[in-house]
Design a protein around this motif. Structure first.
Motif, PDB file in Angstrom:
ATOM      1  N   GLN A 126       0.737  -1.211  -0.126  1.00  9.35           N
ATOM      2  CA  GLN A 126       0.126   0.152  -0.053  1.00  9.35           C
ATOM      3  C   GLN A 126       1.024   1.341  -0.007  1.00  9.35           C
ATOM      4  O   GLN A 126       1.737   1.372   0.706  1.00  9.35           O
ATOM      5  N   ARG A 127       0.548   2.141  -0.843  1.00  6.75           N
ATOM      6  CA  ARG A 127       1.321   3.390  -1.006  1.00  6.75           C
ATOM      7  C   ARG A 127       0.522   4.421   0.041  1.00  6.75           C
ATOM      8  O   ARG A 127      -0.479   4.426   0.188  1.00  6.75           O
ATOM      9  N   VAL A 128       1.502   4.904   0.929  1.00  6.18           N
ATOM     10  CA  VAL A 128       0.915   5.907   2.032  1.00  6.18           C
ATOM     11  C   VAL A 128       0.767   7.160   1.284  1.00  6.18           C
ATOM     12  O   VAL A 128       1.610   7.707   1.091  1.00  6.18           O
ATOM     13  N   GLN A 129      -0.586   7.488   1.491  1.00  8.18           N
ATOM     14  CA  GLN A 129      -0.859   9.039   0.523  1.00  8.18           C
ATOM     15  C   GLN A 129      -1.006   9.976   1.868  1.00  8.18           C
ATOM     16  O   GLN A 129      -1.204   9.536   2.966  1.00  8.18           O
ATOM     17  N   PRO A 130      -1.039  11.149   1.273  1.00 13.25           N
ATOM     18  CA  PRO A 130      -1.248  12.003   2.638  1.00 13.25           C
ATOM     19  C   PRO A 130      -2.615  11.877   3.233  1.00 13.25           C
ATOM     20  O   PRO A 130      -2.747  12.083   4.493  1.00 13.25           O
ATOM     21  N   GLU A 174       8.527  -0.003   3.625  1.00 10.00           N
ATOM     22  CA  GLU A 174       9.566  -0.233   2.425  1.00 10.00           C
ATOM     23  C   GLU A 174       9.804   0.969   1.606  1.00 10.00           C
ATOM     24  O   GLU A 174       8.955   1.679   1.239  1.00 10.00           O
ATOM     25  N   ASP A 175      11.033   1.185   1.387  1.00 12.38           N
ATOM     26  CA  ASP A 175      11.462   2.351   0.805  1.00 12.38           C
ATOM     27  C   ASP A 175      11.265   2.100  -0.771  1.00 12.38           C
ATOM     28  O   ASP A 175      11.687   0.956  -1.288  1.00 12.38           O
ATOM     29  N   PRO A 176      10.388   2.819  -1.321  1.00 10.08           N
ATOM     30  CA  PRO A 176       9.820   2.376  -2.688  1.00 10.08           C
ATOM     31  C   PRO A 176      10.905   2.499  -3.850  1.00 10.08           C
ATOM     32  O   PRO A 176      11.001   2.039  -4.860  1.00 10.08           O
ATOM     33  N   LYS A 177      12.088   3.178  -3.162  1.00 13.07           N
ATOM     34  CA  LYS A 177      13.152   3.317  -4.451  1.00 13.07           C
ATOM     35  C   LYS A 177      14.284   2.256  -4.350  1.00 13.07           C
ATOM     36  O   LYS A 177      14.694   1.627  -5.296  1.00 13.07           O
ATOM     37  N   THR A 178      14.358   1.605  -3.125  1.00 11.54           N
ATOM     38  CA  THR A 178      15.548   0.558  -2.815  1.00 11.54           C
ATOM     39  C   THR A 178      14.754  -0.818  -2.513  1.00 11.54           C
ATOM     40  O   THR A 178      15.708  -1.578  -2.720  1.00 11.54           O
ATOM     41  N   GLY A 179      13.779  -0.739  -1.929  1.00  9.54           N
ATOM     42  CA  GLY A 179      12.901  -1.714  -1.602  1.00  9.54           C
ATOM     43  C   GLY A 179      13.608  -2.554  -0.147  1.00  9.54           C
ATOM     44  O   GLY A 179      13.183  -3.348   0.481  1.00  9.54           O
TER      45      GLY A 179
END
Length: 146
Positions: free
Chosen positions: A13-17, A94-99
């Motif tokens: 899940q991407r954490v949105q504002p 989870e860092d979306p850029k590095t995993g």
């Protein structure tokens, strides 16, 4: 019989504002919602029936997840009763850029399988057909004092 690994659900899940609190990190209630949804999918996959949440053990929040980052969810059934099953849930920042991941949340949810009349339904036997499955089951038992 259903193998533990067949019940495993891994989701992001991407954490949105609008998912965050005034500190800019995800609301605990949003994490609980996402965990419940992943756990339900795991329970449904295991039972082959619709399932309802019956019990939630303590949810331990270990670290925040900031807005814009990803919450990675890992759920699997590790115990089966007559009409219920227990699902281990872990959530990670989870860092979306590095995993790269850091565990943020740990819990156990219990679901009851229900038939079309919404009565409790029998669940299959849970098996562990690999070393990985047995390790996951033991980790869940250890985490929840079994």
């Amino acid at each position: 019989m259903v193998d533990l690994l067949e019940t495993r659900i891994q989701n992001r899940q991407r954490v949105q504002p609008n998912d965050t609190n005034n500190y800019g990190s995800v609301h605990g209630g949003m994490v609980m919602l996402w965990m419940d949804e992943a756990a339900a999918l795991s329970a449904i996959r295991f039972t082959g029936e619709w399932c309802v949440t019956a019990h939630v053990d303590a949810i331990d929040f270990l670290a925040p997840v900031p807005s814009g980052d990803t919450l990675y969810l890992d759920a699997y059934v590790y115990r089966a009763g007559r009409t219920s099953c227990s699902v281990r849930l872990r959530a990670y920042h989870e860092d979306p850029k590095t995993g790269d991941r850091v565990q943020t949340t740990d819990s156990n949810f219990v679901f009851v399988a229900v038939d079309e009349e919404r009565n409790p339904a029998a669940v299959p036997e849970l098996t562990c057909e690999s070393e990985e499955a047995e390790q996951l089951r033991q980790a869940a038992r250890d985490a929840h004092g079994e």
